[in-house]
Motif scaffolding. Structure first.
Motif, PDB file in Angstrom:
ATOM      1  N   GLU A 157       0.833  -1.203   0.000  1.00 60.84           N
ATOM      2  CA  GLU A 157       0.000   0.000   0.000  1.00 60.84           C
ATOM      3  C   GLU A 157       0.865   1.249   0.000  1.00 60.84           C
ATOM      4  OE1 GLU A 157      -1.487   0.874   4.496  1.00 60.84           O
ATOM      5  OE2 GLU A 157      -2.380  -0.898   3.584  1.00 60.84           O
ATOM      6  N   LYS A 318      -7.259   2.424  -0.895  1.00 63.18           N
ATOM      7  CA  LYS A 318      -6.932   1.074  -1.364  1.00 63.18           C
ATOM      8  C   LYS A 318      -7.590   0.721  -2.701  1.00 63.18           C
ATOM      9  CE  LYS A 318      -5.691  -0.948   3.091  1.00 63.18           C
ATOM     10  NZ  LYS A 318      -5.709   0.272   3.898  1.00 63.18           N
ATOM     11  N   VAL A 363      -7.382 -12.297   1.569  1.00 58.68           N
ATOM     12  CA  VAL A 363      -7.342 -11.192   2.530  1.00 58.68           C
ATOM     13  C   VAL A 363      -8.289 -10.125   1.994  1.00 58.68           C
ATOM     14  CG1 VAL A 363      -5.924  -9.379   3.571  1.00 58.68           C
ATOM     15  CG2 VAL A 363      -4.947 -11.642   3.187  1.00 58.68           C
ATOM     16  N   LYS A 365      -9.902  -6.309   2.561  1.00 58.33           N
ATOM     17  CA  LYS A 365      -9.584  -5.066   3.272  1.00 58.33           C
ATOM     18  C   LYS A 365     -10.617  -3.993   2.983  1.00 58.33           C
ATOM     19  CE  LYS A 365      -4.562  -5.715   2.783  1.00 58.33           C
ATOM     20  NZ  LYS A 365      -3.331  -5.163   2.155  1.00 58.33           N
ATOM     21  N   GLU A 366     -10.895  -3.199   4.015  1.00 60.15           N
ATOM     22  CA  GLU A 366     -11.718  -2.008   3.791  1.00 60.15           C
ATOM     23  C   GLU A 366     -10.898  -1.016   2.979  1.00 60.15           C
ATOM     24  OE1 GLU A 366     -13.150  -0.220   7.328  1.00 60.15           O
ATOM     25  OE2 GLU A 366     -14.377  -1.931   7.920  1.00 60.15           O
ATOM     26  N   SER A 370      -7.025   1.192   7.855  1.00 60.62           N
ATOM     27  CA  SER A 370      -5.573   1.282   8.037  1.00 60.62           C
ATOM     28  C   SER A 370      -5.193   0.627   9.355  1.00 60.62           C
ATOM     29  CB  SER A 370      -5.104   2.742   8.034  1.00 60.62           C
ATOM     30  OG  SER A 370      -5.665   3.432   9.133  1.00 60.62           O
ATOM     31  N   MET A 375      -9.992  -5.716   8.482  1.00 58.64           N
ATOM     32  CA  MET A 375      -9.605  -6.657   7.439  1.00 58.64           C
ATOM     33  C   MET A 375      -9.871  -8.094   7.867  1.00 58.64           C
ATOM     34  SD  MET A 375      -5.461  -6.244   7.662  1.00 58.64           S
ATOM     35  CE  MET A 375      -4.921  -7.650   6.718  1.00 58.64           C
ATOM     36  N   PHE A 400     -14.722  -2.437  -0.348  1.00 59.42           N
ATOM     37  CA  PHE A 400     -13.730  -3.485  -0.091  1.00 59.42           C
ATOM     38  C   PHE A 400     -12.927  -3.866  -1.329  1.00 59.42           C
ATOM     39  CE2 PHE A 400     -17.045  -3.929   3.078  1.00 59.42           C
ATOM     40  CZ  PHE A 400     -16.331  -4.146   4.251  1.00 59.42           C
TER      41      PHE A 400
END
Length: 472
Positions: A157, A318, A363, A365-366, A370, A375, A400
């Motif tokens: 990231e 993201k 995996v 993730k939102e 952070s 997640m 997501f």
């Protein structure tokens, strides 16, 4: 999930050249000596007050980040490739931000969907059509990188707002040099202690054209209750600049001044560690007591530089991350040197369908999450957690992304049972000035101390290591 690449032993089990000296040392030094040195390091960190706060933690508001005293070693050729990729990536990030707040050519060309920018919580309409000093938005970037094999590094990231952790990079090195001078005598390790000089030179280089030849820089902190306050005070001290809170500054005639015992003093550059929302109660949240009324007016008049610029959050989102290969090609005309992790955008129907079918392997993730929060690590999640994420994805798929569970490389780490491999990532810090891009060799290596864990964040129980880039 594929087996993890062992950075010391490689794939064939024979020790990699970069680690030969360290392996010899580990084989000859008794475990109780390493344990003693580790407790000395902890004592040192406690004495100088290196702590971070964990929000919502009732047991302890201040914690030490665990420090592992076995360094991570990166060869010079490996670092040179990383450095080249980092410069390319941050150059593209700055060009992207200048474009989305300016001519918006990348949106017109369909490089990235417009709604991902305009509806992004990090996008600041107030910045549209406004020039920032020297066209630099991300002066300090923290790019999180993971290694997956002998040759490949992936960007996990981009931290383009207020990346933290550099104080640990500097303190880890200082502790290692104190405790293990014999190891440094056997290795040519590139220095990191010039980071404060590089940061100050970067900040001074981006001062507004109206600034004096000796621009005044300050570090703006939310105050002592912020989780990274130690770092704020540490950096201000190392840079030799004033650490200020919002109440120490005021704006008159679109110029920012600092209150001093000798009277008001003009401020040219503010290294701010406060989120956009709280910077100026007249422009953003009216209930903010952390910011400076009128700061945005002075900023938009070109009389002060904010590092990082307002609105950089759109670049470390993201979902935007997933378009970075296209963004790099569009703005640099080059192929990305550092790969992105393959990513499914749950906002896309086919991708969502795949993710729903493979949640236990992925995996998730939102987009705006952070610190390891928000997640799902599929292979380590309970059935209940997986079903909970399935519901979240159905309700708001746009929020997501999903990625394969990468086999993050491992490094030797000193744990209760002795020396054992643990998963690591790396956060190099990239400084973009008006004169050049500066990168200190290495960065902050974060390590997942729990066996098998892939989550390296300090808020989730991770620790840190010194990162050695060999000079030879």
């Amino acid at each position: 999930m594929a087996s993890a690449f062992d950075e010391m032993n490689g794939t064939g089990g024979s020790v990699r050249e970069a680690y030969e000296g360290l392996k010899r040392w580990l084989d000859t030094v008794p475990a109780d000596h390493i344990a003693l040195r580790r407790s000395q390091a902890e004592l040192f960190f406690r004495r100088i007050g290196i702590t971070f706060a964990v929000y919502g933690d009732a047991e302890a508001t201040e914690r030490l980040i665990p420090f592992d005293i076995i360094p991570r070693v990166i060869t010079k050729p490996e670092w040179q490739k990383l450095e080249k990729g980092l410069v390319q990536r941050v150059t593209a990030l700055n060009a992207f931000l200048a474009d989305v707040y300016g001519p918006r050519e990348c949106l017109k060309a369909g490089v990235i969907p417009e709604d991902l920018v305009y509806r992004n919580p990090g996008f600041r309409p107030e910045m549209a059509g406004r020039k920032v000093p020297h066209d630099i938005y991300v002066h300090i970037a923290g790019i999180d990188i993971v290694r997956v094999d002998q040759d490949d590094f992936y960007v996990l990231e981009d931290n383009a707002r207020t990346p933290s952790g550099v104080s640990y990079m500097l303190e880890n090195r200082e502790v290692m040099m104190r405790l293990f001078p014999e190891l440094f005598a056997d290795h040519r390790v590139a220095p990191v202690e010039n980071y404060p000089d590089s940061l100050l030179a970067t900040l001074r280089s981006v001062a507004p054209n109206s600034a004096s030849r000796d621009p005044v820089c300050v570090l703006l902190t939310p105050g002592q209750f912020n989780s990274a306050f130690y770092e704020h005070s540490f950096l201000a001290d190392k840079l030799g600049i004033e650490l200020v809170e919002g109440s120490d500054l005021f704006v008159r005639d679109d110029i920012v001044y600092m209150r001093t015992t000798q009277g008001p003093k003009r401020v040219d550059v503010i290294y701010r560690r406060i989120d956009d929302d709280f910077l100026d109660p007249l422009a953003f949240r009216p209930d903010s007591i952390l910011g400076v009324p009128g700061l945005m007016s002075a900023y938009q008049s070109g009389n002060v530089t904010l590092a990082n610029a307002v609105g950089t959050g759109v670049a470390d989102d993201k979902a935007v991350y997933t378009y970075m290969p296209e963004i790099i090609r569009f703005f640099t005309g080059e192929e990305p040197i550092l790969k992105n992790v393959p990513t499914w955008r749950c906002r896309e129907k086919e991708a969502l369908s795949y993710v729903m079918d493979h949640l236990p392997e992925l995996v998730v993730k939102e987009v705006s999450g952070s610190g390891g929060y928000g997640m799902l690590v599929g292979p380590h999640a309970s059935r209940q957690q997986i079903e909970e994420f399935r519901r979240k994805l159905k309700q708001a798929p746009d929020g997501f992304i999903a990625q394969p569970t990468l086999a993050l490389s491992t490094c030797p780490t000193f744990v209760a049972s002795g020396v054992a491999p643990r998963h690591v990532d790396l956060r190099p810090f990239v400084l973009s000035g008006s004169d050049k891009v500066r990168i200190v060799p290495g960065g902050l290596t974060r390590v997942a101390l729990k066996e098998g864990s892939l989550v390296v964040n300090s808020s989730q129980g991770g620790g840190t290591k010194d990162t050695w880039v060999l000079d030879a």
